[in-house]
Design a protein around this motif. Structure first.
Motif, PDB file in Angstrom:
ATOM      1  N   ILE A   1      76.782 -57.103  22.348  1.00 17.67           N
ATOM      2  CA  ILE A   1      75.324 -57.181  22.130  1.00 17.67           C
ATOM      3  C   ILE A   1      74.762 -58.456  22.744  1.00 17.67           C
ATOM      4  N   GLU A   2      75.429 -59.589  22.508  1.00 18.03           N
ATOM      5  CA  GLU A   2      74.961 -60.852  23.078  1.00 18.03           C
ATOM      6  C   GLU A   2      74.980 -60.807  24.603  1.00 18.03           C
ATOM      7  N   GLU A   3      76.012 -60.195  25.167  1.00 12.53           N
ATOM      8  CA  GLU A   3      76.104 -60.091  26.626  1.00 12.53           C
ATOM      9  C   GLU A   3      74.983 -59.211  27.182  1.00 12.53           C
ATOM     10  N   LEU A   4      74.719 -58.085  26.510  1.00 13.34           N
ATOM     11  CA  LEU A   4      73.625 -57.219  26.945  1.00 13.34           C
ATOM     12  C   LEU A   4      72.286 -57.936  26.846  1.00 13.34           C
ATOM     13  N   GLU A   5      72.078 -58.671  25.751  1.00 16.45           N
ATOM     14  CA  GLU A   5      70.820 -59.412  25.575  1.00 16.45           C
ATOM     15  C   GLU A   5      70.661 -60.464  26.669  1.00 16.45           C
ATOM     16  N   ARG A   6      71.750 -61.161  27.006  1.00 18.25           N
ATOM     17  CA  ARG A   6      71.684 -62.162  28.078  1.00 18.25           C
ATOM     18  C   ARG A   6      71.365 -61.505  29.417  1.00 18.25           C
ATOM     19  N   ASN A   7      72.020 -60.362  29.688  1.00 14.75           N
ATOM     20  CA  ASN A   7      71.772 -59.684  30.956  1.00 14.75           C
ATOM     21  C   ASN A   7      70.334 -59.198  31.060  1.00 14.75           C
ATOM     22  N   ILE A   8      69.833 -58.629  29.960  1.00 14.91           N
ATOM     23  CA  ILE A   8      68.447 -58.148  29.953  1.00 14.91           C
ATOM     24  C   ILE A   8      67.475 -59.305  30.148  1.00 14.91           C
TER      25      ILE A   8
END
Length: 431
Positions: free
Chosen positions: A206-213
């Motif tokens: 989730i944190e990785e997806l949030e950073r990518n977004i």
């Protein structure tokens, strides 16, 4: 004969008194001719006015700098600096055979994946192991029942009521139950650890997806985009300030064009610089009065920001034009103005010309003033100068506020000082 003598005596007496009066009058006038002539001003409780001349530039309150996320070549610009631009207007075209390729994933798909991952995390957090816990509780109850049964059977064996083989069977059953219970406990602990690891891994995803977004959205906000034909369009209304080179390689992060944003909520600002020593004037004024070299129009700017320029002993000043006062102005226009400040302090205000500073003519320093005192003399009223030490509290353009005159009733200070004026010297008041 007698009458003639009386008349003559009268004439002599009248002439004597007339002569005494004339000599007395002219002697005072003659004395006054040789006295220093002074002008005075009343010391009153009033603010001082301070004015600061300033020069600055009209700028856009905000601007949009257009960059593309890679090396590009601009084939053609459709606008030039100074052109008025509307949102959606084509700005330039890039060479589509060279430069950037959009390899960023679609944020919508990433957001959908993020939503699924968040739902999965919620499910992992709510996962229950009650069935496993109930099985273990049942196994613990069965083990306890077998141990109780063994205790009873052991007493019967000791009494010779049952054979040893029956007791051994119960021991084996207890051993198997203990092994099964231990295995079930280990399996439950393993499942809990796996679930905790799944939660940790889900949070990491989730944190990785949030950073990518966030990175893609930030990049999208920072970089402009060209369509499939290589044309870049304006997102704002404004005025073109700058265009870069055409038919040349422009590296990533190079500003290709800059637009002064002139939406309704934006508008124009005025920027200028002033010396740090004038900070109080700028701060207390709050308003800059401007005039244009091209017309007799007056403009009013409200100061919104005052900041120090590092290591230059200067102030950077920004202000917004009051509503309706920015008509007819152009970005980049140079303008002159005045900052007017009224400052008051506890003390009395006198002309600066009445003060002889001990060192520098600034707030906190001391000086000398001469006040006019009136007293009775041989020939009537006479004026004397009296030296008084004062402290300078505030300095204006032509007047200053001082302390030290509070002990005098309605003090009047001498404003045309000279070497002839000293403490206790007689002076002539020049009306």
């Amino acid at each position: 004969m007698k009458n003639k003598a009386v008349k003559l005596a009268k004439k002599i007496i009248i002439g004597f008194f007339a002569l005494v009066f004339i000599m007395g009058f002219f002697s005072k006038s003659i004395i006054n001719l040789f006295l220093p002539k002074v002008r005075v001003a009343a010391a009153v409780a009033a603010p001082v006015e301070r004015n600061l001349d300033i020069e600055g530039t009209v700028e856009a309150r905000d601007s949009v700098k257009i960059r593309l996320g890679g090396n590009i070549i601009v084939e053609e610009y459709y606008v030039k600096p100074g052109d008025v631009i509307l949102a959606g207007y084509p700005l330039f075209k890039i060479n589509t055979r060279f430069g950037i390729k959009n390899s960023d994933p679609d944020t919508d798909s990433l957001k959908s994946e993020l939503k699924r991952e968040e739902l999965g995390l919620q499910s992992l957090k709510q996962k229950s192991f009650k069935l496993e816990e109930l099985d273990i509780s049942a196994m613990e109850a069965g083990l306890q029942e077998s141990e109780d049964d063994f205790a009873k059977r052991e007493k019967l064996y000791e009494a010779g009521a049952i054979a040893a083989v029956e007791l051994d069977g119960i021991k084996n059953r207890i051993r198997e139950q203990r092994l099964d219970l231990e295995k079930a406990g280990l399996e439950l602990e393993e499942k809990r650890k796996d679930n905790e690891n799944d939660i940790i891994n889900s949070r990491i995803r989730i944190e990785e997806l949030e950073r990518n977004i966030a990175a893609i959205e930030k990049k999208g906000a920072f970089y402009s985009k060209a369509d499939k034909d290589g044309i870049c369009y304006s997102d704002v209304n404004g005025i073109m300030l700058f265009t870069n080179l055409s038919d040349a390689i422009l590296p990533q992060d190079t500003i290709i064009a800059e637009i002064a944003q002139l939406d309704n909520e934006k508008g124009l600002i005025f920027t200028a610089q002033a010396n740090e020593r004038d900070y109080d004037i700028v701060k207390t004024a709050g308003i800059i009065q401007l005039t244009s070299d091209y017309s007799n129009s007056a403009y009013k700017v409200r100061i919104t920001d005052i900041s120090q320029i590092v290591n230059q002993e200067m102030l950077s000043i920004r202000g917004v034009f009051e509503e309706g006062t920015d008509q007819g102005l152009k970005i980049g226009q140079k303008m002159k103005g005045k900052i007017k400040s009224m400052y008051s302090d506890k003390g009395l205000t006198i002309p600066k010309s009445a003060i002889i500073p001990d060192e520098r003519f600034i707030e906190g320093q001391t000086g000398t003033v001469y006040i006019l005192e009136e007293r009775d003399g041989i020939l009537g009223k006479e004026n004397l100068s009296k030296a008084v030490k004062v402290k300078i509290l505030a300095v204006g353009d032509s007047k200053a506020i001082v302390s030290g005159l509070g002990g005098f009733d309605y003090p009047r200070v001498i404003t045309n000082l000279s070497y002839k004026i000293s403490d206790g010297a007689k002076v002539f008041l020049w009306q």
